[in-house]
Design a protein around this motif. Structure first.
Motif, PDB file in Angstrom:
ATOM      1  N   LEU A 271     -22.452 -33.154  -5.691  1.00 37.46           N
ATOM      2  CA  LEU A 271     -23.500 -32.130  -5.712  1.00 37.46           C
ATOM      3  C   LEU A 271     -24.786 -32.647  -5.099  1.00 37.46           C
ATOM      4  CD1 LEU A 271     -24.372 -29.293  -6.655  1.00 37.46           C
ATOM      5  CD2 LEU A 271     -24.982 -30.306  -8.858  1.00 37.46           C
ATOM      6  N   LEU A 272     -25.114 -33.883  -5.374  1.00 38.32           N
ATOM      7  CA  LEU A 272     -26.326 -34.474  -4.806  1.00 38.32           C
ATOM      8  C   LEU A 272     -26.200 -34.621  -3.284  1.00 38.32           C
ATOM      9  CD1 LEU A 272     -27.010 -37.278  -7.455  1.00 38.32           C
ATOM     10  CD2 LEU A 272     -27.985 -34.978  -7.351  1.00 38.32           C
ATOM     11  N   GLU A 273     -25.018 -35.053  -2.834  1.00 39.80           N
ATOM     12  CA  GLU A 273     -24.812 -35.196  -1.393  1.00 39.80           C
ATOM     13  C   GLU A 273     -24.893 -33.840  -0.696  1.00 39.80           C
ATOM     14  OE1 GLU A 273     -24.684 -37.878   0.344  1.00 39.80           O
ATOM     15  OE2 GLU A 273     -24.836 -39.173  -1.421  1.00 39.80           O
ATOM     16  N   ALA A 274     -24.340 -32.810  -1.311  1.00 37.41           N
ATOM     17  CA  ALA A 274     -24.403 -31.471  -0.714  1.00 37.41           C
ATOM     18  C   ALA A 274     -25.848 -30.989  -0.606  1.00 37.41           C
ATOM     19  CB  ALA A 274     -23.580 -30.490  -1.550  1.00 37.41           C
ATOM     20  N   ALA A 275     -26.645 -31.264  -1.631  1.00 39.91           N
ATOM     21  CA  ALA A 275     -28.054 -30.856  -1.595  1.00 39.91           C
ATOM     22  C   ALA A 275     -28.816 -31.613  -0.512  1.00 39.91           C
ATOM     23  CB  ALA A 275     -28.691 -31.098  -2.960  1.00 39.91           C
ATOM     24  N   ARG A 276     -28.502 -32.902  -0.345  1.00 33.75           N
ATOM     25  CA  ARG A 276     -29.174 -33.673   0.711  1.00 33.75           C
ATOM     26  C   ARG A 276     -28.777 -33.187   2.102  1.00 33.75           C
ATOM     27  NH1 ARG A 276     -27.568 -38.392  -2.878  1.00 33.75           N
ATOM     28  NH2 ARG A 276     -29.436 -38.811  -4.155  1.00 33.75           N
ATOM     29  N   ILE A 277     -27.508 -32.845   2.255  1.00 29.78           N
ATOM     30  CA  ILE A 277     -27.053 -32.324   3.556  1.00 29.78           C
ATOM     31  C   ILE A 277     -27.760 -31.016   3.888  1.00 29.78           C
ATOM     32  CG2 ILE A 277     -25.060 -31.344   4.758  1.00 29.78           C
ATOM     33  CD1 ILE A 277     -23.330 -33.415   3.325  1.00 29.78           C
TER      34      ILE A 277
ATOM     35  N   GLY B 135     -30.696 -30.347   3.250  1.00 28.37           N
ATOM     36  CA  GLY B 135     -32.094 -30.618   3.576  1.00 28.37           C
ATOM     37  C   GLY B 135     -33.027 -30.673   2.386  1.00 28.37           C
ATOM     38  N   ALA B 136     -32.508 -30.666   1.182  1.00 32.96           N
ATOM     39  CA  ALA B 136     -33.375 -30.717   0.005  1.00 32.96           C
ATOM     40  C   ALA B 136     -33.930 -32.125  -0.170  1.00 32.96           C
ATOM     41  CB  ALA B 136     -32.599 -30.300  -1.242  1.00 32.96           C
ATOM     42  N   SER B 137     -35.210 -32.212  -0.511  1.00 33.64           N
ATOM     43  CA  SER B 137     -35.837 -33.503  -0.766  1.00 33.64           C
ATOM     44  C   SER B 137     -35.437 -34.003  -2.151  1.00 33.64           C
ATOM     45  CB  SER B 137     -37.361 -33.374  -0.675  1.00 33.64           C
ATOM     46  OG  SER B 137     -37.843 -32.476  -1.664  1.00 33.64           O
ATOM     47  N   GLU B 138     -35.673 -35.300  -2.402  1.00 31.13           N
ATOM     48  CA  GLU B 138     -35.304 -35.871  -3.687  1.00 31.13           C
ATOM     49  C   GLU B 138     -36.069 -35.242  -4.859  1.00 31.13           C
ATOM     50  OE1 GLU B 138     -32.807 -37.694  -4.245  1.00 31.13           O
ATOM     51  OE2 GLU B 138     -32.270 -38.134  -2.174  1.00 31.13           O
ATOM     52  N   PRO B 139     -37.390 -35.005  -4.732  1.00 33.62           N
ATOM     53  CA  PRO B 139     -38.071 -34.316  -5.838  1.00 33.62           C
ATOM     54  C   PRO B 139     -37.503 -32.924  -6.107  1.00 33.62           C
ATOM     55  CG  PRO B 139     -39.675 -35.386  -4.425  1.00 33.62           C
ATOM     56  CD  PRO B 139     -38.355 -35.477  -3.724  1.00 33.62           C
ATOM     57  N   ARG B 140     -37.174 -32.194  -5.043  1.00 32.67           N
ATOM     58  CA  ARG B 140     -36.626 -30.857  -5.237  1.00 32.67           C
ATOM     59  C   ARG B 140     -35.249 -30.922  -5.891  1.00 32.67           C
ATOM     60  NH1 ARG B 140     -35.744 -26.116  -0.640  1.00 32.67           N
ATOM     61  NH2 ARG B 140     -35.019 -24.506  -2.115  1.00 32.67           N
ATOM     62  N   ILE B 141     -34.435 -31.893  -5.481  1.00 32.30           N
ATOM     63  CA  ILE B 141     -33.114 -32.055  -6.095  1.00 32.30           C
ATOM     64  C   ILE B 141     -33.264 -32.335  -7.586  1.00 32.30           C
ATOM     65  CG2 ILE B 141     -31.080 -33.544  -6.188  1.00 32.30           C
ATOM     66  CD1 ILE B 141     -31.351 -33.932  -3.172  1.00 32.30           C
ATOM     67  N   PHE B 142     -34.213 -33.198  -7.916  1.00 30.79           N
ATOM     68  CA  PHE B 142     -34.367 -33.572  -9.329  1.00 30.79           C
ATOM     69  C   PHE B 142     -34.865 -32.400 -10.163  1.00 30.79           C
ATOM     70  CE2 PHE B 142     -36.998 -35.170 -12.825  1.00 30.79           C
ATOM     71  CZ  PHE B 142     -36.063 -35.927 -13.502  1.00 30.79           C
ATOM     72  N   PHE B 143     -35.912 -31.724  -9.690  1.00 27.90           N
ATOM     73  CA  PHE B 143     -36.541 -30.695 -10.521  1.00 27.90           C
ATOM     74  C   PHE B 143     -35.795 -29.367 -10.514  1.00 27.90           C
ATOM     75  CE2 PHE B 143     -40.196 -33.545  -9.849  1.00 27.90           C
ATOM     76  CZ  PHE B 143     -40.588 -33.706 -11.165  1.00 27.90           C
ATOM     77  N   THR B 144     -35.014 -29.086  -9.484  1.00 23.30           N
ATOM     78  CA  THR B 144     -34.314 -27.800  -9.435  1.00 23.30           C
ATOM     79  C   THR B 144     -32.831 -27.884  -9.781  1.00 23.30           C
ATOM     80  OG1 THR B 144     -33.863 -28.040  -7.055  1.00 23.30           O
ATOM     81  CG2 THR B 144     -35.907 -26.927  -7.687  1.00 23.30           C
ATOM     82  N   ILE B 145     -32.234 -29.068  -9.654  1.00 25.56           N
ATOM     83  CA  ILE B 145     -30.791 -29.210  -9.909  1.00 25.56           C
ATOM     84  C   ILE B 145     -30.526 -30.130 -11.092  1.00 25.56           C
ATOM     85  CG2 ILE B 145     -28.583 -29.955  -8.941  1.00 25.56           C
ATOM     86  CD1 ILE B 145     -29.621 -29.233  -6.175  1.00 25.56           C
ATOM     87  N   VAL B 146     -31.048 -31.350 -11.004  1.00 23.18           N
ATOM     88  CA  VAL B 146     -30.722 -32.359 -12.008  1.00 23.18           C
ATOM     89  C   VAL B 146     -31.238 -31.956 -13.387  1.00 23.18           C
ATOM     90  CG1 VAL B 146     -31.079 -34.758 -12.692  1.00 23.18           C
ATOM     91  CG2 VAL B 146     -30.646 -34.187 -10.291  1.00 23.18           C
ATOM     92  N   LEU B 147     -32.469 -31.471 -13.471  1.00 24.14           N
ATOM     93  CA  LEU B 147     -33.025 -31.112 -14.775  1.00 24.14           C
ATOM     94  C   LEU B 147     -32.225 -29.994 -15.443  1.00 24.14           C
ATOM     95  CD1 LEU B 147     -36.914 -31.303 -14.428  1.00 24.14           C
ATOM     96  CD2 LEU B 147     -35.332 -32.942 -15.433  1.00 24.14           C
ATOM     97  N   ARG B 148     -31.690 -29.080 -14.647  1.00 22.52           N
ATOM     98  CA  ARG B 148     -30.870 -28.017 -15.227  1.00 22.52           C
ATOM     99  C   ARG B 148     -29.552 -28.560 -15.764  1.00 22.52           C
ATOM    100  NH1 ARG B 148     -31.610 -22.931 -10.952  1.00 22.52           N
ATOM    101  NH2 ARG B 148     -33.907 -22.817 -11.118  1.00 22.52           N
ATOM    102  N   LEU B 149     -28.970 -29.502 -15.054  1.00 23.47           N
ATOM    103  CA  LEU B 149     -27.717 -30.090 -15.530  1.00 23.47           C
ATOM    104  C   LEU B 149     -27.933 -30.938 -16.778  1.00 23.47           C
ATOM    105  CD1 LEU B 149     -26.143 -31.217 -12.116  1.00 23.47           C
ATOM    106  CD2 LEU B 149     -25.486 -29.253 -13.510  1.00 23.47           C
ATOM    107  N   LEU B 150     -29.109 -31.535 -16.887  1.00 23.35           N
ATOM    108  CA  LEU B 150     -29.391 -32.424 -18.013  1.00 23.35           C
ATOM    109  C   LEU B 150     -30.160 -31.735 -19.136  1.00 23.35           C
ATOM    110  CD1 LEU B 150     -30.380 -35.732 -16.155  1.00 23.35           C
ATOM    111  CD2 LEU B 150     -28.173 -35.084 -17.107  1.00 23.35           C
TER     112      LEU B 150
END
Length: 305
Positions: free
Chosen positions: A196-202, A204-219
């Motif tokens: 999921l993280l690799e797909a978000a990076r592909i 074009g999502a930045s690391e802060p955006r990945i963390f605050f919009t994807i990771v926080l929801r999963l956690l």
């Protein structure tokens, strides 16, 4: 329609029914129920006793049935009002200020500490950087150190910075939790797929955006678990406020009630029990409100994949 709904319920029941070989035996069910009932009584009895004791005078605490009220039920409101008035008198009307201080210390520390723990846990679980192993080892080693051992050094630091007897003297130390970091790392390893993280990076999502919009929801369930652990740890912390605070207006409820009991003339144990009961109600309400998220968070890191 009624027959259709009945057929659907029967179908769901058959799908959820365990095979005969996996069904527990009647003896196992009985023993399990007995153990659970015993555990329920064990954990609820102190609360029940505190409710009973909070309505009694000092003489009634020793001269009446300890498992029931000392006055008729129609006189309970007067007994409760009397002990409540005595409680406010002994605390010089500071009791609810102390409860508010505990809520402030615990809430702010738990919120900041949860975010920091999740960020640190996610970073060490999903990123590679120099010194990662040493960093994890130092933080995990800090879990072995008793909190009381750090209180005097913390006081020396905050006294040097002229931050003792302030809100920050309680909030800052309680924001740091090696145990919260450990939980955040475990949950990030098991609940955040690398794909999921690799797909978000592909995309074009930045690391802060990945963390605050994807990771926080999963956690999110894991964050509730960490928040509850840190909230209760800060609420129950007694030694740190005792060392750091000298102003009565800044006391948490634990230290305030301790100061009340320490008075040489204090003898109203019924009022003390009422203060203890009212002081623990916010924690009970918080657990009842967040229990479904807490259960999900406890199970989030138990299965890999």
């Amino acid at each position: 329609m009624r027959a259709q709904r009945k057929a659907e319920r029967m179908r769901e029941r058959m799908e959820n029914e365990l095979p005969r070989s996996m069904k527990p035996k009647p003896v196992t069910k009985t023993v399990t129920v007995i153990i659970l009932v015993f555990a329920l009584v064990y954990f609820l009895f102190p609360i029940y006793w505190a409710i009973i004791a909070s309505t009694k005078t000092p003489s009634q605490l020793t001269g009446s049935n300890g498992l029931w009220f000392a006055v008729p039920l129609d006189e309970l409101p007067n007994a409760i009002a009397s002990n409540y008035s005595i409680l406010l008198g002994w605390t010089r009307d500071n009791f609810w200020r102390w409860v508010g201080n505990s809520l402030l210390y615990s809430g702010v520390s738990a919120i900041i500490g949860t975010i920091v723990s999740v960020m640190a846990g996610y970073a060490t679980a999903k990123f590679k950087f120099r010194g990662k192993g040493i960093t994890i080892g130092i933080i995990m080693g800090a879990m072995l150190m008793p909190a009381a051992l750090l209180t005097i050094p913390q006081y020396a630091i905050f006294n040097t910075l002229h931050l003792d007897n302030t809100l920050l003297a309680i909030i800052i130390p309680c924001c740091v939790s090696p145990f919260g970091f450990f939980l955040g790392r475990v949950y990030a390893q098991s609940s955040v797929p690398d794909e999921l993280l690799e797909a978000a990076r592909i995309d074009g999502a930045s690391e802060p955006r990945i963390f605050f919009t994807i990771v926080l929801r999963l956690l999110a369930p894991a964050m509730v678990t960490i928040f509850l652990f840190m909230f209760v740890a800060t609420w129950n912390n007694f030694l740190l406020p005792l060392m750091m605070l000298s102003s009565e207006n800044l006391y948490p409820v634990t230290l305030g009630l301790y100061g009340m009991v320490s008075l040489a003339t204090f003898n109203d144990r019924g009022a003390l029990m009422m203060g203890s009961l009212l002081g623990v109600l916010p924690v009970i309400i918080l657990f009842l409100t967040l229990q479904r998220f807490w259960r999900a968070g406890l199970a989030a890191g138990s299965v890999k994949g």
